[in-house]
Design an enzyme around this catalytic site. Structure first.
Site, mmCIF file in Angstrom:
data_model
loop_
_atom_site.group_PDB
_atom_site.id
_atom_site.type_symbol
_atom_site.label_atom_id
_atom_site.label_comp_id
_atom_site.label_asym_id
_atom_site.label_seq_id
_atom_site.Cartn_x
_atom_site.Cartn_y
_atom_site.Cartn_z
ATOM 1 N N ARG A 162 0.402 -0.913 0.244
ATOM 2 C CA ARG A 162 -0.281 0.031 -0.070
ATOM 3 C C ARG A 162 0.920 1.086 0.053
ATOM 4 O O ARG A 162 0.518 2.246 -1.044
ATOM 5 C CB ARG A 162 -0.995 0.003 1.238
ATOM 6 N N TYR A 217 -15.577 16.385 -15.976
ATOM 7 C CA TYR A 217 -15.614 14.892 -15.926
ATOM 8 C C TYR A 217 -16.951 14.764 -14.834
ATOM 9 O O TYR A 217 -17.159 15.659 -13.570
ATOM 10 C CB TYR A 217 -14.659 14.427 -16.083
ATOM 11 N N ASP A 262 -6.361 18.705 -14.059
ATOM 12 C CA ASP A 262 -7.105 17.223 -15.183
ATOM 13 C C ASP A 262 -6.242 17.259 -16.524
ATOM 14 O O ASP A 262 -7.138 17.718 -17.224
ATOM 15 C CB ASP A 262 -8.260 17.115 -15.004
ATOM 16 N N LYS A 289 -7.837 5.556 -19.254
ATOM 17 C CA LYS A 289 -7.573 6.309 -20.864
ATOM 18 C C LYS A 289 -6.818 6.374 -21.788
ATOM 19 O O LYS A 289 -6.288 5.011 -22.456
ATOM 20 C CB LYS A 289 -8.619 8.485 -20.792
HETATM 21 C C1 LIG Z 1 -12.429 8.886 -17.133
HETATM 22 C C2 LIG Z 1 -12.062 10.011 -16.805
HETATM 23 C C3 LIG Z 1 -11.730 10.859 -14.982
HETATM 24 C C4 LIG Z 1 -12.119 9.561 -14.166
HETATM 25 O O1 LIG Z 1 -11.685 9.282 -13.756
HETATM 26 P P1 LIG Z 1 -11.591 6.590 -13.853
HETATM 27 O O2 LIG Z 1 -10.465 6.175 -14.046
HETATM 28 O O3 LIG Z 1 -12.790 6.002 -14.475
HETATM 29 O O4 LIG Z 1 -12.045 7.095 -12.361
HETATM 30 C C5 LIG Z 1 -11.316 12.336 -14.032
HETATM 31 N N1 LIG Z 1 -11.330 12.924 -15.597
HETATM 32 C C6 LIG Z 1 -11.700 12.221 -17.168
HETATM 33 C C7 LIG Z 1 -11.396 13.594 -17.807
HETATM 34 C C8 LIG Z 1 -11.832 11.219 -17.148
HETATM 35 O O5 LIG Z 1 -11.591 11.042 -18.555
#
Ligand SMILES: *Cc1c(COP(=O)(O)O)cnc(C)c1O
Length: 379
Positions: free
Chosen positions: A46, A98, A170, A195
């Site tokens: 962890r 998001y 982000d 992604k």
């Molecule tokens: C998918 C996404 C998230 C969240 O990520 P997860 O891996 O699904 O928890 C956050 N920000 C953006 C821009 C995203 O496309």
């Protein structure tokens, strides 16, 4: 070293024990001490794990930051770093972030005393007017999901520095291949590695990159205290994905640009959202601050019925949430990725029921266009 090389060589590679060229998967919860008080650098997975460390070092180098941290999901990364704040603090966030980010900010964190203002980050006066004595953080997302709105990162950081606010971006959509927020002075970068960084739709993961020793210590503390880290196997998958990030992003962009161009010429399509199009309101800023425009294209059809028919017809594109994989995906933000936003809020920020979002993958562009063509017929 340059981006492509860093993506393949950062971190402890080849592995020091046996020279394994592929980073070994240290699938272990715990590590034997050499004697009381003496470890070989790891004690419990962890807290830290050698496979995770290679991934964390790689993402940190690609973003040009101090240290990286790998999380179980993008939301785990976000949930962890929002705990850098404390009850009574105020956050200004983009209003078109998001859906899951909006839900965390709107429906979870206020119960713990955090306050949020959501606004479109496209105007200095508007942002400055929202700053209060307890404002601590500017939360940015660019290009935003699903409208591909562009935030002028330089402007946002300038405001933040003047008012002593921390900035988080982000960077999931652009990836460090197209946008290097830390070069503009952003304090923390967050990713859904689910992604583009992983890129193969076979893992959920998140990451944070820090820029100071203080933030590094604090994020490491929170990750360990909250237990939000990624598993060794998932880290290995993301690491393998990142090795091809540069070539994938180039091709995602080439295909997305062709799809966007094609869509602008279809009578059934009312509006196309892609920062690479000259008609996009953020095009000039995107051109200035990014190396490329990314692989996501959104568009509006005549009505919600047409959007649903289109989505039920696509064959090469899969009807699925998520984005950033080699496989092309199409989805309906209002009922899928952004269903966690209330309908009236979606309407306010411009996410209409006739909106379709495409994550343009790496299939042959002619097959993608032919698929769009058959799905758009007579709409
Ligand atoms: C998918 C996404 C998230 C969240 O990520 P997860 O891996 O699904 O928890 C956050 N920000 C953006 C821009 C995203 O496309």
């Amino acid at each position: 070293m340059r981006f492509e090389t860093l993506a393949i060589h950062s971190g402890d590679r080849p592995d020091r024990t046996f020279g394994a060229v592929s980073a070994p998967i240290y699938q272990t919860s715990t590590f034997a001490f050499e004697e009381v008080g003496k470890t070989k650098g790891y004690d419990y997975s962890r807290t830290a794990n050698p496979t995770r460390k290679v991934l964390e070092d790689t993402i940190a180098r690609l973003e040009g930051g101090k240290a990286g941290f790998a999380f179980a999901t993008g939301m785990a990364a976000e949930a962890t770093i929002i705990h850098l704040l404390k009850a009574g603090d105020h956050v200004i966030s983009g209003d078109d972030v998001y859906g899951g980010t909006y839900r965390l900010f709107q429906d979870v964190m206020p119960d713990f005393g955090l306050e949020f203002t959501f606004l479109r980050m496209d105007n200095r006066q508007k942002i400055e007017a929202a700053i209060k004595p307890n404002t601590k953080l500017l939360w940015l997302e660019t290009p935003s999901n699903p409208l591909l709105n562009i935030v002028d990162v330089e402007m946002a950081v300038d405001i933040a520095k003047k008012h002593n606010l921390m900035t988080v971006i982000d960077n999931t959509f652009a990836t460090p291949y197209f946008l290097k927020p830390i070069d503009y002075g952003v304090d923390l970068v967050v990713h859904s590695t689910t992604k583009y960084l992983n890129g193969h739709c076979d893992v959920v993961g998140g990451a944070v990159v820090t820029t100071t020793d203080e933030l590094t210590d604090r994020v490491q503390f929170l990750l360990n205290a909250m237990g939000t880290c990624a598993s060794p196997f998932d880290c290995w998958l993301v690491l393998r994905g990142i090795e091809t990030l540069a070539v994938r992003m180039k091709q995602h962009e080439a295909n997305a640009a062709a799809v966007a161009e094609y869509l602008t010429k279809q009578s059934a399509v009312k509006k196309v959202f892609y920062p690479g199009l000259k008609s996009h309101p953020g095009h000039e800023i995107a051109k200035r601050q990014m190396r490329g425009f990314g692989g996501v294209v959104s568009f509006e059809l005549g009505d919600v019925g047409a959007a649903k028919t289109f989505l039920n017809r696509v064959k090469v594109f899969s009807l699925a949430e998520s984005l950033g994989g080699v496989v092309s995906l199409a989805e309906h933000p209002a009922s899928m990725s952004h269903a966690s936003m209330p309908a009236d809020y979606r309407k306010k920020v411009g996410i209409s029921d006739k909106l379709v979002r495409l994550s343009v993958g790496l299939e042959n562009i002619d097959d993608l266009i032919e698929d769009l063509e058959q799905a758009l017929r007579r709409l």
